[in-house]
Design an enzyme around this catalytic site. Structure first.
Site, PDB file in Angstrom:
ATOM      1  N   ASN A  11       0.867  -1.188   0.000  1.00 54.92           N
ATOM      2  CA  ASN A  11       0.000   0.000   0.000  1.00 54.92           C
ATOM      3  C   ASN A  11       0.901   1.234   0.000  1.00 54.92           C
ATOM      4  OD1 ASN A  11      -1.835   2.015   0.476  1.00 54.92           O
ATOM      5  ND2 ASN A  11      -2.305   1.383   2.598  1.00 54.92           N
ATOM      6  N   TRP A  12       0.970   1.876  -1.163  1.00 55.85           N
ATOM      7  CA  TRP A  12       1.897   3.018  -1.299  1.00 55.85           C
ATOM      8  C   TRP A  12       1.339   4.291  -0.670  1.00 55.85           C
ATOM      9  CZ3 TRP A  12       3.623   2.452  -7.194  1.00 55.85           C
ATOM     10  CH2 TRP A  12       4.218   1.191  -7.362  1.00 55.85           C
ATOM     11  N   LYS A  13       0.087   4.251  -0.263  1.00 55.37           N
ATOM     12  CA  LYS A  13      -0.587   5.407   0.363  1.00 55.37           C
ATOM     13  C   LYS A  13      -0.410   6.659  -0.514  1.00 55.37           C
ATOM     14  CE  LYS A  13       0.202   3.262   4.791  1.00 55.37           C
ATOM     15  NZ  LYS A  13       0.125   3.362   6.223  1.00 55.37           N
ATOM     16  N   HIS A  99      -9.459   0.700   5.216  1.00 61.40           N
ATOM     17  CA  HIS A  99      -8.119   0.902   5.772  1.00 61.40           C
ATOM     18  C   HIS A  99      -8.216   1.836   6.971  1.00 61.40           C
ATOM     19  CE1 HIS A  99      -3.996   2.259   6.255  1.00 61.40           C
ATOM     20  NE2 HIS A  99      -3.658   1.110   5.688  1.00 61.40           N
ATOM     21  N   GLU A 101      -6.595   4.295   7.974  1.00 58.63           N
ATOM     22  CA  GLU A 101      -6.490   5.741   7.724  1.00 58.63           C
ATOM     23  C   GLU A 101      -7.801   6.283   7.155  1.00 58.63           C
ATOM     24  OE1 GLU A 101      -2.853   5.279   5.587  1.00 58.63           O
ATOM     25  OE2 GLU A 101      -1.942   4.696   7.491  1.00 58.63           O
ATOM     26  N   GLU A 171      -5.167  -5.294  10.926  1.00 58.55           N
ATOM     27  CA  GLU A 171      -4.163  -4.241  11.052  1.00 58.55           C
ATOM     28  C   GLU A 171      -4.438  -3.439  12.321  1.00 58.55           C
ATOM     29  OE1 GLU A 171      -2.332  -3.147   7.092  1.00 58.55           O
ATOM     30  OE2 GLU A 171      -4.222  -2.072   7.145  1.00 58.55           O
ATOM     31  N   GLY A 177       2.344   2.186  10.711  1.00 54.89           N
ATOM     32  CA  GLY A 177       3.235   3.327  10.497  1.00 54.89           C
ATOM     33  C   GLY A 177       3.922   3.811  11.763  1.00 54.89           C
ATOM     34  N   SER A 217       3.533  -2.262  10.461  1.00 54.80           N
ATOM     35  CA  SER A 217       4.987  -2.213  10.626  1.00 54.80           C
ATOM     36  C   SER A 217       5.674  -3.548  10.341  1.00 54.80           C
ATOM     37  CB  SER A 217       5.341  -1.687  12.018  1.00 54.80           C
ATOM     38  OG  SER A 217       4.849  -0.368  12.182  1.00 54.80           O
ATOM     39  N   GLY A 238       2.791  -1.188   4.392  1.00 51.12           N
ATOM     40  CA  GLY A 238       2.756   0.235   4.067  1.00 51.12           C
ATOM     41  C   GLY A 238       4.164   0.748   3.802  1.00 51.12           C
ATOM     42  N   GLY A 239       4.771   1.325   4.822  1.00 50.73           N
ATOM     43  CA  GLY A 239       6.085   1.970   4.682  1.00 50.73           C
ATOM     44  C   GLY A 239       7.116   1.118   3.948  1.00 50.73           C
TER      45      GLY A 239
HETATM   46  C1  PEP Z   1      -0.750  -0.190   6.010  1.00 54.69           C
HETATM   47  O1  PEP Z   1      -0.771   0.913   5.507  1.00 54.69           O
HETATM   48  O2  PEP Z   1      -1.664  -0.985   5.753  1.00 54.69           O
HETATM   49  C2  PEP Z   1       0.358  -0.540   6.906  1.00 54.69           C
HETATM   50  C3  PEP Z   1       0.332  -1.697   7.497  1.00 54.69           C
HETATM   51  O3  PEP Z   1       1.352   0.389   7.061  1.00 54.69           O
HETATM   52  P1  PEP Z   1       2.805   0.131   7.740  1.00 54.69           P
HETATM   53  O4  PEP Z   1       3.346  -1.147   7.156  1.00 54.69           O
HETATM   54  O5  PEP Z   1       3.612   1.327   7.379  1.00 54.69           O
HETATM   55  O6  PEP Z   1       2.581   0.006   9.225  1.00 54.69           O
END
Ligand code: PEP
Length: 262
Positions: A11-13, A99, A101, A171, A177, A217, A238-239
């Site tokens: 997920n590049w957000k 998600h 966010e 999640e 994040g 994470s 994500g990151g």
């Molecule tokens: C996500 O955006 O779904 C996520 C899990 O982010 P991160 O890996 O950065 O915690």
């Protein structure tokens, strides 16, 4: 080890630009060409979907093109929104719903998540339904009821035929994040309970087939231990999905666990 094929999503957000999105897509495709026992999807920002699609197609990649969000109405006066048909037109195969966010920064309720999820499934696409508790909810001992409420609400009126196109991503909000990760034991515990809930709603066979990802994470250093959980079928990243040097080893960790070689 389960019979389910692991699934890893990036997920590049709201990150990348026209150049870096293309570079990342090329890197992911080239870096994972030899991995065939993991389903992989990337979720670029809307403006770069077509460019990423062209790269996946030119390279005959099996990596799926995903969208981070959608609107549930087919068309009309909904300024700024993007319909499922528009996303299909851009080659999207899978869409994230709920998600954290979208829920916690942009105010999506359980009811909105349900509308979007049903629209994705009615449109013939695949969905990744994200659920997870906040830190306050975890501290208050509400982890399981919150996740169960979110799963039940999102799947309201989702039929037995449609459920095969749903993957759930557990999640925990406090892990997204933040650099904090659920322990493999905690993630496994929650995910086993989600699978049990699915068994109650759709039957044991459906629950056994459903893939449940972990997200929060995930890094190359912790992916393997997390993916060894019997109810953890890969991850939503994500990151770490923004660098091929981190995303590829995470996918490889899922591949190694599936082969029993981790
Ligand atoms: C996500 O955006 O779904 C996520 C899990 O982010 P991160 O890996 O950065 O915690």
């Amino acid at each position: 080890m389960s019979q389910r094929k692991p699934y890893v999503g990036g997920n590049w957000k709201m990150n990348t630009n026209r150049n870096t999105a293309a570079e990342l897509a090329r890197g992911v495709v080239d870096g994972l060409r030899d991995v065939s026992n993991v389903d992989v999807a990337v979720f670029p920002p809307f403006p770069y979907l077509l460019a990423v699609r062209a790269i996946l197609r030119d390279r005959s990649s099996s990596i799926k093109l995903g969208a981070q969000d959608c609107y549930h109405k087919p068309d009309g006066a909904f300024t700024g929104e993007v319909s499922i048909e528009m996303l299909k037109d851009c080659g999207v195969e899978v869409i994230l719903c709920g998600h954290s966010e979208r829920r916690h920064v942009l105010g999506e309720t359980d009811a909105v998540v349900n509308e979007k999820l049903r629209a994705v499934l009615d449109g013939g696409l695949e969905a990744i339904l994200c659920v997870g508790e906040t830190l306050d909810e975890r501290i208050a001992g509400h982890t399981d009821p919150v996740n169960q409420r979110q799963v039940r609400a999102a799947l309201s009126d989702v039929t037995g035929d449609q459920i095969s196109r749903v993957t759930i991503a557990y999640e925990p909000v406090w892990a997204i994040g933040t650099g904090k990760t659920a322990t493999p034991e905690d993630a496994q515990d929650v995910q086993a309970k989600i699978r049990k809930l699915i068994a109650g709603m759709y039957g044991a066979d459906t629950a056994e087939r459903m893939r449940i990802m972990y997200g929060g994470s995930v890094k190359p250093s912790n992916a393997s231990e997390l993916f060894k959980g019997t109810d953890i079928d890969g991850g939503l990243i994500g990151g770490a999905s923004l660098k091929v040097s981190e995303f590829a080893p995470i996918v490889r960790a899922a591949s190694a666990v599936a082969r029993g070689q981790a």
